[in-house]
Design an enzyme around this catalytic site. Structure first.
Site, PDB file in Angstrom:
ATOM      1  N   ASP A 215     -10.368 -12.051  -3.135  1.00  0.00           N
ATOM      2  CA  ASP A 215     -11.760 -12.497  -3.110  1.00  0.00           C
ATOM      3  C   ASP A 215     -12.666 -11.279  -3.189  1.00  0.00           C
ATOM      4  OD1 ASP A 215     -12.838 -12.131   0.110  1.00  0.00           O
ATOM      5  OD2 ASP A 215     -10.704 -12.013  -0.305  1.00  0.00           O
ATOM      6  N   ASP A 217     -15.484  -8.980  -1.496  1.00  0.00           N
ATOM      7  CA  ASP A 217     -15.937  -8.679  -0.146  1.00  0.00           C
ATOM      8  C   ASP A 217     -17.340  -9.254   0.023  1.00  0.00           C
ATOM      9  OD1 ASP A 217     -15.093  -7.416   2.280  1.00  0.00           O
ATOM     10  OD2 ASP A 217     -16.565  -5.841   1.931  1.00  0.00           O
TER      11      ASP A 217
END
Length: 296
Positions: A215, A217
């Site tokens: 993902d 941050d």
């Protein structure tokens, strides 16, 4: 009989999540507990062979994810792998992306680290036997080349080279921290590869990191819209590609008869500082696996 080169014959270690170990074609599989004078490794080690090449797997967090990044005994893990005969380590890690051009699902073959951890034992050496190893180039370029070639052959989206910011955790970054790390030019952020890489160098093991982006941050404007289901889906897909990557890289590392040309297997040649007559016998005994080559 000719003296065997350091780091031979090759035995490939893999540190990562449990999903990485379910590799098709792995034979002679056996879980085995190895003790370490530095503590208790995260779990038993899984021994096996892939097309004749010896592999040793270690679940970094233990099966069932029992250990947090800060509670992992990194020294025990690396020492146990060295005792198992491992000569090179492929470290497979989930990370967050700090760059828009590294979306979830990207693999980064890291070649630099910034260590922001503060609650971990970072060296096998210390009082009674002092040593300083070079960390200018913290990963093995030979392993990096093999991984890059395998990624290209398998069609895995990857970036060759990158900076991995290792934070202490277990909490994730604040937005201010994330912005700071981006300003430093970091590519990915994770919690586990330091002091792992430092200890591998002290143990004269080749080390390479495959950082798998799950993902963005929290710097990313769409961060708050990421769902758990979406992250889990990326994790599962990453694990499947990591298995293929390990299986594709193993043949490239098999059959080596010489020490690593990057110098990894001779990292301690000029590292020991303490005079022989001042070395602590208890410390020497603990270092029988890690530094036995230069202490014999």
């Amino acid at each position: 009989m000719a003296k065997r080169e350091p780091g031979t014959p090759p035995v490939i270690g893999v540190i990562g999540g449990s999903g990485v170990y379910d590799i098709a074609g792995l034979t002679d599989v056996e879980w085995r507990r190895l003790d370490s004078p530095f503590g208790r490794p995260s779990d038993e080690l899984l021994f096996g062979r892939l097309n004749g090449q010896q592999l040793v797997f270690l679940p970094r967090h233990g099966r069932g994810h029992a250990h947090s990044p800060s509670s992992i005994d990194y020294r025990a893990n690396i020492d146990a792998l060295k005792r198992a005969g491992v000569t090179e380590i492929l470290s497979v890690s989930a990370v967050g992306s700090l760059k828009a051009e590294l979306p979830p699902g990207s693999f980064v073959l890291v070649d630099q680290f910034i260590d922001r951890t503060f609650a971990r034992e970072k060296s096998f050496f210390g009082e009674g036997l002092v040593a300083h190893v070079s960390m200018a180039h913290p990963t093995c370029h030979r392993l990096g080349r093999a991984l890059a070639a395998s990624c290209a052959e398998l069609g895995i989206a990857h970036q060759v080279g990158g900076v991995y910011l290792t934070m202490e955790g277990p909490q994730f970054s604040t937005k201010a921290e994330s912005a700071l790390y981006r300003s430093w030019g970091c590519d990915v952020i994770g919690m586990t590869n330091m002091p792992e890489a430092k200890l591998a160098r002290e143990a004269e093991l080749c080390y390479a990191t495959v950082a798998m982006v799950t993902d963005y941050d929290c710097w990313h404007p769409e961060h708050d819209h990421v769902t758990v289901d979406r992250i889990v889906a990326v994790l599962l897909d990453n694990a499947e590609r990591a298995r293929r990557l390990v299986a594709g890289t193993v043949p490239k590392l098999a059959g080596r008869a010489q020490a690593c040309d990057a110098g990894c297997h001779r990292a301690l040649d000029a590292a020991l500082i303490t005079a022989p007559e001042k070395r602590d016998p208890a410390r020497l005994a603990m270092l029988d696996a890690v530094a036995g080559r230069v202490l014999a």
